[in-house]
Design an enzyme around this catalytic site. Structure first.
Site, PDB file in Angstrom:
ATOM      1  N   ASN A 118      -7.625   3.023  -6.851  1.00 46.10           N
ATOM      2  CA  ASN A 118      -7.027   2.015  -5.973  1.00 46.10           C
ATOM      3  C   ASN A 118      -7.571   2.159  -4.558  1.00 46.10           C
ATOM      4  OD1 ASN A 118      -4.779   3.465  -4.153  1.00 46.10           O
ATOM      5  ND2 ASN A 118      -4.836   4.453  -6.168  1.00 46.10           N
ATOM      6  N   PHE A 119      -7.542   1.051  -3.808  1.00 45.81           N
ATOM      7  CA  PHE A 119      -8.131   1.037  -2.474  1.00 45.81           C
ATOM      8  C   PHE A 119      -7.322   1.847  -1.468  1.00 45.81           C
ATOM      9  CE2 PHE A 119     -10.944  -2.392  -3.815  1.00 45.81           C
ATOM     10  CZ  PHE A 119     -12.083  -2.103  -3.069  1.00 45.81           C
ATOM     11  N   CYS A 161     -16.720   0.285   7.051  1.00 45.74           N
ATOM     12  CA  CYS A 161     -17.883  -0.499   7.494  1.00 45.74           C
ATOM     13  C   CYS A 161     -18.359  -1.423   6.386  1.00 45.74           C
ATOM     14  CB  CYS A 161     -19.042   0.421   7.878  1.00 45.74           C
ATOM     15  SG  CYS A 161     -18.779   1.485   9.297  1.00 45.74           S
ATOM     16  N   CYS A 175      -8.877  -2.818 -14.650  1.00 43.93           N
ATOM     17  CA  CYS A 175      -8.952  -2.282 -16.008  1.00 43.93           C
ATOM     18  C   CYS A 175      -7.895  -2.921 -16.902  1.00 43.93           C
ATOM     19  CB  CYS A 175      -8.772  -0.768 -15.983  1.00 43.93           C
ATOM     20  SG  CYS A 175     -10.061   0.098 -15.076  1.00 43.93           S
ATOM     21  N   CYS A 233     -16.206  -0.692  13.771  1.00 41.02           N
ATOM     22  CA  CYS A 233     -15.404  -0.288  12.615  1.00 41.02           C
ATOM     23  C   CYS A 233     -14.108   0.362  13.092  1.00 41.02           C
ATOM     24  CB  CYS A 233     -16.200   0.692  11.751  1.00 41.02           C
ATOM     25  SG  CYS A 233     -15.220   1.469  10.443  1.00 41.02           S
TER      26      CYS A 233
END
Length: 331
Positions: A118-119, A161, A175, A233
């Site tokens: 997961n992010f 970035c 998934c 960033c």
């Protein structure tokens, strides 16, 4: 040692190295097997989850006996890899990576390998790595498509970035919706593991400083240059660590490949699993081992760990999962 790229000196450096693998699922189990067999001196395995039958299609360290015993992945992986190379120190940490635990779990390692799903976890890894100057290797797989690149804080672009923010839920395949090829997982994890070996052997000139993208079903393999670090960033440019400082992220997270949501407990929470098992036994089927409690109640499959963390199966809705947790475990 016979391979010219490493040699005796490089192998000695590998033997002194400390590597953390975050996530012992498809990617992490392959990474761990390769690095332990390569003789990395200390391998720290971090995973919050337990072994399920659907994992066996791609998570090569586990078998059906691990499913029957509900053994946590980090514990099962450490136990099995200890029989592969007794010269390697292996830590199996059954824990969740979050802002409260990241320092304790990752401090003191030379390289971090991404085996997460997961992010939120990846952005937290990125924050920690940039802040501490620790190299890490990103990897992701879904369906037949995979992606990996190496992040060297202070030298290359960081994750934010490349992807400034996570895609909105529901807009990208997972998934759960698409599945994933086991051979793809093994390929991406192998690319990650060799980058880690280059780093710990001191062979930075050999690192691939490009983004690798491949689709094993469509027979494509592409590389693009990793962009230069962006001065604007939020993370590596402005040194703002939103995920590390809990200004982003979530107390819940959906689990890849499963109809389930993880719920994190308050920092420092402790549960008496024996007491909870006795309380839930009249309501459904309850199983208990030294690591966790599993209860099947109505439509819910509730797995609770001693630190209060839980995985609620039977829903992908965080609000529903939190309601089930409050009803059966408490607030």
């Amino acid at each position: 040692m016979l391979f010219g790229g490493i040699g005796p000196e490089g192998q000695r450096a590998i033997g002194r190295a400390r590597v953390a693998i975050v996530g012992c699922g498809g990617l992490g189990s392959v990474q761990a097997a390769l690095l332990v067999r390569a003789g990395v001196g200390h391998v720290r395995l971090i995973d919050r989850d337990f072994v399920e039958e659907s994992n066996l299609q791609r998570q090569i360290l586990y078998d059906e006996s691990d499913v029957r015993s509900l053994e946590p992945k980090a514990a099962a992986a450490a136990r099995k890899l200890a029989q592969v190379n007794s010269l390697v120190e292996i830590e199996g940490l059954v824990d969740d990576l979050n802002p409260a635990t990241v320092g304790r779990l990752l401090d003191g390692v030379d390289v971090i390998l991404d085996g997460t799903d997961n992010f939120d976890a990846r952005y937290l890894l990125n924050d920690y790595a940039v802040k501490t100057g620790t190299p890490w290797v990103y990897g992701a797989c879904v369906g037949s498509y995979g992606l990996t690149f190496t992040i060297l804080p202070g030298e290359t672009a960081c994750l934010r970035c490349v992807f400034e923010s996570a895609p909105p839920p529901g807009l990208t395949p997972t998934c759960d919706t698409t599945g994933v090829l086991g051979s793809l997982v093994a390929t991406v994890a192998s690319l990650q593991a060799v980058e880690a070996l280059k780093l710990v052997a001191g062979r930075r000139a050999a690192l691939n400083r490009r983004i690798v993208m491949l689709d094993l079903w469509d027979n494509t393999y592409d590389e693009v240059e990793l962009p230069t670090a962006d001065p604007g960033c939020p993370c590596c440019g402005k040194r703002r660590f939103d995920y590390l400082e809990s200004r982003a992220g979530s107390e819940t997270s959906s689990l890849c490949g499963r109809d389930a949501v993880q719920i994190r407990a308050r920092a420092g929470a402790k549960l008496d699993l024996d007491e909870l098992a006795a309380r839930l036994a009249p309501l459904g089927h309850v199983e208990r081992n030294p690591f966790l409690l599993r209860a099947d109640i109505d439509a819910w499959h509730l797995t609770v760990f001693g630190d209060g963390r839980a995985i609620v199966g039977g829903t992908d809705d965080p609000a529903v999962a939190k309601s089930v947790y409050a009803r059966y475990v408490g607030t």
